[in-house]
Design a protein around this motif. Structure first.
Motif, PDB file in Angstrom:
ATOM      1  N   ARG A 477      32.492  -7.643 -10.869  1.00 35.25           N
ATOM      2  CA  ARG A 477      32.624  -9.066 -10.525  1.00 35.25           C
ATOM      3  C   ARG A 477      33.232  -9.209  -9.131  1.00 35.25           C
ATOM      4  NH1 ARG A 477      29.598  -9.422 -13.965  1.00 35.25           N
ATOM      5  NH2 ARG A 477      29.708 -10.502 -15.960  1.00 35.25           N
ATOM      6  N   GLU A 480      35.903 -14.609  -5.866  1.00 38.14           N
ATOM      7  CA  GLU A 480      35.745 -15.711  -4.918  1.00 38.14           C
ATOM      8  C   GLU A 480      37.067 -15.942  -4.216  1.00 38.14           C
ATOM      9  OE1 GLU A 480      33.932 -19.204  -6.579  1.00 38.14           O
ATOM     10  OE2 GLU A 480      32.386 -17.981  -7.549  1.00 38.14           O
ATOM     11  N   GLN A 519      39.511 -13.149 -17.459  1.00 43.29           N
ATOM     12  CA  GLN A 519      39.218 -14.539 -17.104  1.00 43.29           C
ATOM     13  C   GLN A 519      40.008 -15.500 -17.972  1.00 43.29           C
ATOM     14  OE1 GLN A 519      34.704 -14.514 -16.460  1.00 43.29           O
ATOM     15  NE2 GLN A 519      35.690 -15.226 -14.600  1.00 43.29           N
ATOM     16  N   GLU A 524      42.419 -19.220 -13.107  1.00 44.86           N
ATOM     17  CA  GLU A 524      42.375 -19.629 -11.687  1.00 44.86           C
ATOM     18  C   GLU A 524      41.564 -18.646 -10.831  1.00 44.86           C
ATOM     19  OE1 GLU A 524      44.780 -18.207 -13.263  1.00 44.86           O
ATOM     20  OE2 GLU A 524      46.134 -17.051 -11.994  1.00 44.86           O
ATOM     21  N   LYS A 526      38.410 -16.965  -9.772  1.00 48.34           N
ATOM     22  CA  LYS A 526      36.979 -17.245  -9.941  1.00 48.34           C
ATOM     23  C   LYS A 526      36.199 -15.964  -9.667  1.00 48.34           C
ATOM     24  CE  LYS A 526      37.224 -21.716 -10.763  1.00 48.34           C
ATOM     25  NZ  LYS A 526      38.341 -21.531 -11.707  1.00 48.34           N
ATOM     26  N   SER A 528      32.482 -13.741  -9.843  1.00 51.03           N
ATOM     27  CA  SER A 528      31.042 -13.980  -9.784  1.00 51.03           C
ATOM     28  C   SER A 528      30.278 -12.674  -9.995  1.00 51.03           C
ATOM     29  CB  SER A 528      30.714 -14.585  -8.418  1.00 51.03           C
ATOM     30  OG  SER A 528      29.347 -14.475  -8.191  1.00 51.03           O
TER      31      SER A 528
END
Ligand code: G4P
Length: 542
Positions: A477, A480, A519, A524, A526, A528
């Protein structure tokens, strides 16, 4: 722009439909592809695609690996005409050769066909590919295959798609019976029943026997019980199912559903006819100059895939370009957005399986294969006229990770060059440990074959024998907000942090569960599964 060119482009776009098939191994992709080609007149008897494949194994030597494993690494673009339309089928590598290319191909497609085995419903590979289609809001056509075998009920399958993929379904045709009792499908467009005749359907095109719903012999033809069961189900689907909504289909919010049996060639023609009517024609693409429509008079396109050594005699590379606007002509000179250089596009190729045919021109929605003397990287834009650059193609979440080692220090230069070129070509993603002491690159791949191809090519093309040490992670992952966002969170557990080639933090997890746990603990943060595209900035090499 000249009026002639404008109308030529307009006409070409009107005629074109482009799609990729998303499916799980064994759902019947090869079989369906073959039957589509059969109707498109590109082959005359089913079996040809498989035969070609076998022939290819016999002749291709670099792909010794391919031969050993009996699979196909190379994927192709198949083009055929059907009812005055030109259909481009972008073949996605599936099976054990599942790789990032499978995802990238979807970046060049305007539509997707989700092929499902009626007995199995949604399967893992289909779900993953679906996510990429959703990201691009591609229209998705669902073909439920193998109705000639016992399978799950149509309503249950429709329900699964709605619940799990969050898409409305609209059954364009509806099956009558299944397995030994499969009688045919009811086409809701014409409101007629196409009868399935086991002996009739096979390797060649067959004209269906069609009857009306009001046919006086219907109860006999379909068997009474089946007929009434079908009537009840159809009533239910028509009463409580969604209304047909083409706009929702085009946005990927509703999937038109087709039932059939690719092997027995049943339902394929019905599917093709509806597909031509409902599929999106080549559309606009977002660029640095805004949305570029296909009828924009200047040629432009982007590289979505690079393929090495398809032809064992030439040991070359091919860059696959999706044409986005204007008209492509052989020997055209274009600008290369990333390097600012001009490139002559000589020897452009049209690809049908392994045969190469030089093409003279191509239009938006087409794919051309360009010989790539090391000029192109994945995501590159080529254009004429005013400078523009397309969005690029993101990196997709890898699932296999391994340290790549070169045990021979005298080969370091070749090793470095090989790793860098293979990364640029998109053969594999390269990551590095956040621990500066560990300098070996980490290969990050979507499928096992990518690892083997990298090692094979390093040895064959760069003369470097390597070893790999697999790491126990399966999920990656991107964070962000980068390092700053990560530092704010403080200590985190059950994950390791690595850096991608652009020095961005990537978290690796042993499994999905660990990822979800993190998660849950740190909403908080993030994360992806798809890395944002980096444009302009060069990656950091070893
Ligand atoms: P794939 O490319 O998605 O992996 O699937 P492929 O077309 O190779 O099909 C997988 C298997 O499913 C094949 O059987 C194929 O014949 C069978 N199949 C495909 N479509 C249908 C269908 O509509 N009905 C039935 N009953 N079977 C279907 P196989 O035994 O693995 O190979 P083969 O010996 O038949 O080639």
């Amino acid at each position: 722009m000249s009026i002639e060119l404008q109308s030529e482009l307009q006409e070409a776009v009107e005629r074109r439909r482009n799609f990729a098939i998303i499916s799980h191994p064994d759902a019947g992709k090869t079989t369906l592809t073959e039957k589509l080609l059969l109707y498109g007149g590109a082959i005359h008897e089913a079996g040809a695609v498989k035969a070609r494949r076998a022939q290819r194994h016999a002749t291709s030597d670099w792909m010794a690996m391919e031969q050993q494993r009996g699979i196909s690494i190379t994927s192709t673009v198949l083009q055929f005409e059907y009812q005055q339309c030109q259909i481009n089928l972008l073949d996605t590598p599936g099976h054990q050769d599942f790789s990032e290319d499978t995802y990238r191909t979807l970046a060049a497609a305007d539509n997707a066909v989700m092929l499902i085995d009626a007995a199995k419903g949604l399967e893992p590979q289909t779900r993953k590919l679906f996510e990429v289609c959703r990201m691009r809001s591609l229209p998705i056509f669902t073909f439920v295959n193998k109705l000639d075998r016992p399978g799950r009920s149509p309503i249950e399958l429709m329900d699964e798609i709605e619940q799990e993929l969050g898409m409305q379904t609209y059954a364009v045709n509806y099956p009558i019976g299944m397995g030994d009792q499969f009688k045919g499908v009811f086409d809701r467009r014409s409101r007629k029943i196409h009868l399935f005749e086991r002996s009739k359907h096979g390797s060649r095109e067959a004209v269906d026997t069609v009857i009306d719903l009001g046919d006086p012999n219907i109860e006999d033809l379909l068997e009474k019980d089946l007929y009434y069961q079908f009537k009840d189900e159809l009533e239910l689907v028509e009463e409580i199912g969604s209304e047909f909504d083409l706009e929702a289909i085009h946005k990927g919010q509703m999937t038109p559903l087709f039932f059939g049996s690719a092997m027995t060639n049943f339902g394929v023609e019905l599917f093709l006819n509806s597909f031509l009517d409902y599929a999106l024609k080549p559309g606009g693409h977002t660029s640095t100059k805004g949305e570029i429509e296909p009828t924009y008079p200047e040629f432009s396109g982007f590289v979505f895939k690079l393929q090495a050594n398809m032809d064992p005699k030439h040991r070359d590379r091919v860059a696959f370009v999706r044409v986005c606007s204007g008209k492509f002509e052989k020997d055209m000179v274009v600008s290369h957005a990333r390097t600012g250089k001009t490139v002559r596009l000589s020897r452009p190729q049209k690809l049908f399986a392994q045969d190469r045919e030089v093409i003279e021109e191509a239009y938006p929605g087409d794919v051309i294969g360009l010989n790539n003397p090391g000029v192109f990287a994945i995501g590159d834009t080529i254009y004429n006229g005013q400078k523009l650059e397309y969005e690029g193609i993101p990196c997709f979440s890898p699932e296999l990770f391994a340290y790549l080692r070169n045990p021979n220090p005298s080969k370091f230069k070749q090793f470095r060059k090989g790793v860098s070129e293979l990364r640029e070509e998109g053969a594999v993603q390269i990551m590095y440990s956040a621990d500066e002491a560990k300098r070996d690159p980490i290969l990050a791949a979507v499928g096992q074959l990518q690892m083997e191809v990298v090692q094979f090519r390093l040895q064959n093309e760069y003369g470097v024998e390597t070893t790999v040490e697999y790491l126990p992670y399966t999920v990656a992952r991107w964070v962000e907000g980068g390092w700053e966002a990560l530092e704010k969170v403080g200590r985190i557990f059950n994950t390791v942090t690595v850096k991608d080639s652009w020095q961005r933090p990537v978290l690796l997890f042993r499994n999905e569960w660990n990822c979800q746990q993190l998660q849950g603990d740190h909403p908080e943060l993030k994360l992806s599964a798809i890395a944002p595209v980096v444009s302009g900035q060069q990656p950091v090499e070893i």
